[in-house]
Design a protein around this motif. Structure first.
Motif, PDB file in Angstrom:
ATOM      1  N   PRO A   1      13.828   3.962  12.448  1.00 21.35           N
ATOM      2  CA  PRO A   1      12.979   4.509  11.382  1.00 21.35           C
ATOM      3  C   PRO A   1      13.779   5.382  10.426  1.00 21.35           C
ATOM      4  CG  PRO A   1      12.684   5.774  13.378  1.00 21.35           C
ATOM      5  CD  PRO A   1      13.566   4.596  13.733  1.00 21.35           C
ATOM      6  N   ASP A   2      13.311   5.444   9.206  1.00 24.07           N
ATOM      7  CA  ASP A   2      13.900   6.329   8.203  1.00 24.07           C
ATOM      8  C   ASP A   2      13.856   7.759   8.739  1.00 24.07           C
ATOM      9  OD1 ASP A   2      14.015   8.083   5.768  1.00 24.07           O
ATOM     10  OD2 ASP A   2      14.076   6.137   4.756  1.00 24.07           O
ATOM     11  N   VAL A   3      14.953   8.502   8.605  1.00 25.34           N
ATOM     12  CA  VAL A   3      14.992   9.870   9.118  1.00 25.34           C
ATOM     13  C   VAL A   3      13.943  10.758   8.456  1.00 25.34           C
ATOM     14  CG1 VAL A   3      17.416   9.799   9.860  1.00 25.34           C
ATOM     15  CG2 VAL A   3      16.843  10.575   7.546  1.00 25.34           C
ATOM     16  N   ARG A   4      13.464  10.377   7.267  1.00 26.45           N
ATOM     17  CA  ARG A   4      12.440  11.168   6.579  1.00 26.45           C
ATOM     18  C   ARG A   4      11.034  10.900   7.105  1.00 26.45           C
ATOM     19  NH1 ARG A   4      13.331   8.948   0.878  1.00 26.45           N
ATOM     20  NH2 ARG A   4      13.573   7.137   2.228  1.00 26.45           N
TER      21      ARG A   4
ATOM     22  N   HIS B   1       0.852  -1.189   0.000  1.00 26.88           N
ATOM     23  CA  HIS B   1       0.000   0.000   0.000  1.00 26.88           C
ATOM     24  C   HIS B   1       0.895   1.250   0.000  1.00 26.88           C
ATOM     25  CE1 HIS B   1      -2.839   3.024   1.447  1.00 26.88           C
ATOM     26  NE2 HIS B   1      -3.785   2.223   0.979  1.00 26.88           N
ATOM     27  N   PRO B   2       0.503   2.301  -0.688  1.00 29.28           N
ATOM     28  CA  PRO B   2       1.328   3.521  -0.723  1.00 29.28           C
ATOM     29  C   PRO B   2       1.681   4.076   0.663  1.00 29.28           C
ATOM     30  CG  PRO B   2      -0.403   3.659  -2.369  1.00 29.28           C
ATOM     31  CD  PRO B   2      -0.669   2.409  -1.573  1.00 29.28           C
ATOM     32  N   LYS B   3       0.812   3.902   1.650  1.00 31.48           N
ATOM     33  CA  LYS B   3       1.105   4.405   3.002  1.00 31.48           C
ATOM     34  C   LYS B   3       2.196   3.597   3.697  1.00 31.48           C
ATOM     35  CE  LYS B   3      -3.252   6.682   3.862  1.00 31.48           C
ATOM     36  NZ  LYS B   3      -4.408   6.850   4.741  1.00 31.48           N
ATOM     37  N   ALA B   4       2.562   2.460   3.129  1.00 36.61           N
ATOM     38  CA  ALA B   4       3.597   1.614   3.722  1.00 36.61           C
ATOM     39  C   ALA B   4       4.933   1.790   3.001  1.00 36.61           C
ATOM     40  CB  ALA B   4       3.169   0.152   3.690  1.00 36.61           C
ATOM     41  N   GLY B   5       5.144   2.926   2.378  1.00 36.84           N
ATOM     42  CA  GLY B   5       6.359   3.151   1.598  1.00 36.84           C
ATOM     43  C   GLY B   5       7.644   2.920   2.370  1.00 36.84           C
TER      44      GLY B   5
ATOM     45  N   ALA C   1       8.910  11.535   9.536  1.00 38.70           N
ATOM     46  CA  ALA C   1       8.659  12.411  10.679  1.00 38.70           C
ATOM     47  C   ALA C   1       7.464  11.945  11.508  1.00 38.70           C
ATOM     48  CB  ALA C   1       8.455  13.845  10.202  1.00 38.70           C
ATOM     49  N   ALA C   2       6.441  11.409  10.852  1.00 40.16           N
ATOM     50  CA  ALA C   2       5.246  10.978  11.582  1.00 40.16           C
ATOM     51  C   ALA C   2       5.567   9.868  12.577  1.00 40.16           C
ATOM     52  CB  ALA C   2       4.162  10.523  10.607  1.00 40.16           C
ATOM     53  N   VAL C   3       6.332   8.879  12.153  1.00 42.25           N
ATOM     54  CA  VAL C   3       6.641   7.779  13.081  1.00 42.25           C
ATOM     55  C   VAL C   3       7.619   8.252  14.149  1.00 42.25           C
ATOM     56  CG1 VAL C   3       8.602   6.549  12.016  1.00 42.25           C
ATOM     57  CG2 VAL C   3       6.821   5.273  13.164  1.00 42.25           C
ATOM     58  N   GLN C   4       8.477   9.189  13.838  1.00 42.18           N
ATOM     59  CA  GLN C   4       9.382   9.700  14.864  1.00 42.18           C
ATOM     60  C   GLN C   4       8.619  10.466  15.949  1.00 42.18           C
ATOM     61  OE1 GLN C   4      13.346  11.082  13.683  1.00 42.18           O
ATOM     62  NE2 GLN C   4      12.782  10.470  11.611  1.00 42.18           N
ATOM     63  N   ARG C   5       7.581  11.239  15.565  1.00 43.16           N
ATOM     64  CA  ARG C   5       6.734  11.909  16.561  1.00 43.16           C
ATOM     65  C   ARG C   5       6.010  10.873  17.420  1.00 43.16           C
ATOM     66  NH1 ARG C   5       5.709  15.181  12.169  1.00 43.16           N
ATOM     67  NH2 ARG C   5       3.716  14.134  11.764  1.00 43.16           N
TER      68      ARG C   5
END
Length: 190
Positions: A135-138, A29-33, A140-144
């Motif tokens: 997590p990928d540094v890009r 799914h695109p949201k799982a990029g 941001a949502a998962v880092q928050r």
């Protein structure tokens, strides 16, 4: 402000052959990029999870919400997988990945409830002292989200397919974050 859900979560091991069609829909799914499986076939997904199933240092679990598949959780030994040689793993470290199933009807607070359930599951093992994520540094949502449940970024690290934010969550940091969330929910309910 709405109150986050208090769902009933359970976990079961991934059955690679039986779960591959479902997991294929989720990971492509695109949201799982950031899951890095966007171009995978169903057979490749089945093979990847069969390899995890056979690996003594890596396990995958399907997370169920009220009995229905809702997320994927992987746990791994960072001394042997993903982060081997990237940092000095300590006794009690466990690595984690999680992926919430895509949905057309998102529920506010659900993803946070999932990661909280995942961490509670991992810390239920008394041998686990810290949960490690990369997590990928890009992303941001998962880092928050990670910060909200107690993770602290140590430093960026270069991995084969990404630059990652090497982050740790201790049992104490998780409990502090949970208590803060409970206090915030009580305050919002008043």
């Amino acid at each position: 402000m709405s109150t986050p859900p208090s769902p009933s979560f359970t976990f079961r091991p991934v059955a690679p052959a039986a779960d591959a069609p479902l997991l294929h829909r989720w990971v492509t799914h695109p949201k799982a990029g950031f899951w890095l499986m966007g171009e995978s076939t169903a057979q490749e997904v089945e093979s990847a999870y069969a390899a995890i199933d056979a690996d003594p240092h890596h396990q995958a679990h399907l997370g169920l919400h009220d009995g229905r598949p809702a997320f994927l959780m992987e746990r791994y030994d960072p001394a042997h997988r993903e982060l081997t040689g990237v940092y000095e793993a300590q006794a009690g470290d466990i690595g984690m990945h999680f992926l919430v199933a895509p949905t057309d009807t998102p529920v506010h607070g659900f993803t946070r409830a999932v990661i909280t359930a995942v961490l509670a599951r991992l810390f239920a093992d008394p041998a686990v002292r810290r949960v490690v994520v990369e997590p990928d540094v890009r992303n941001a949502a998962v880092q928050r989200l990670n910060a909200a449940v107690g993770f602290r970024v140590e430093r960026p690290v270069t991995l084969p397919h990404k630059t990652a934010a090497l982050s740790f969550c201790t049992r104490a940091d998780f409990e502090t974050a949970r208590e803060t969330a409970r206090e915030n929910a009580r305050g919002a309910a008043v």
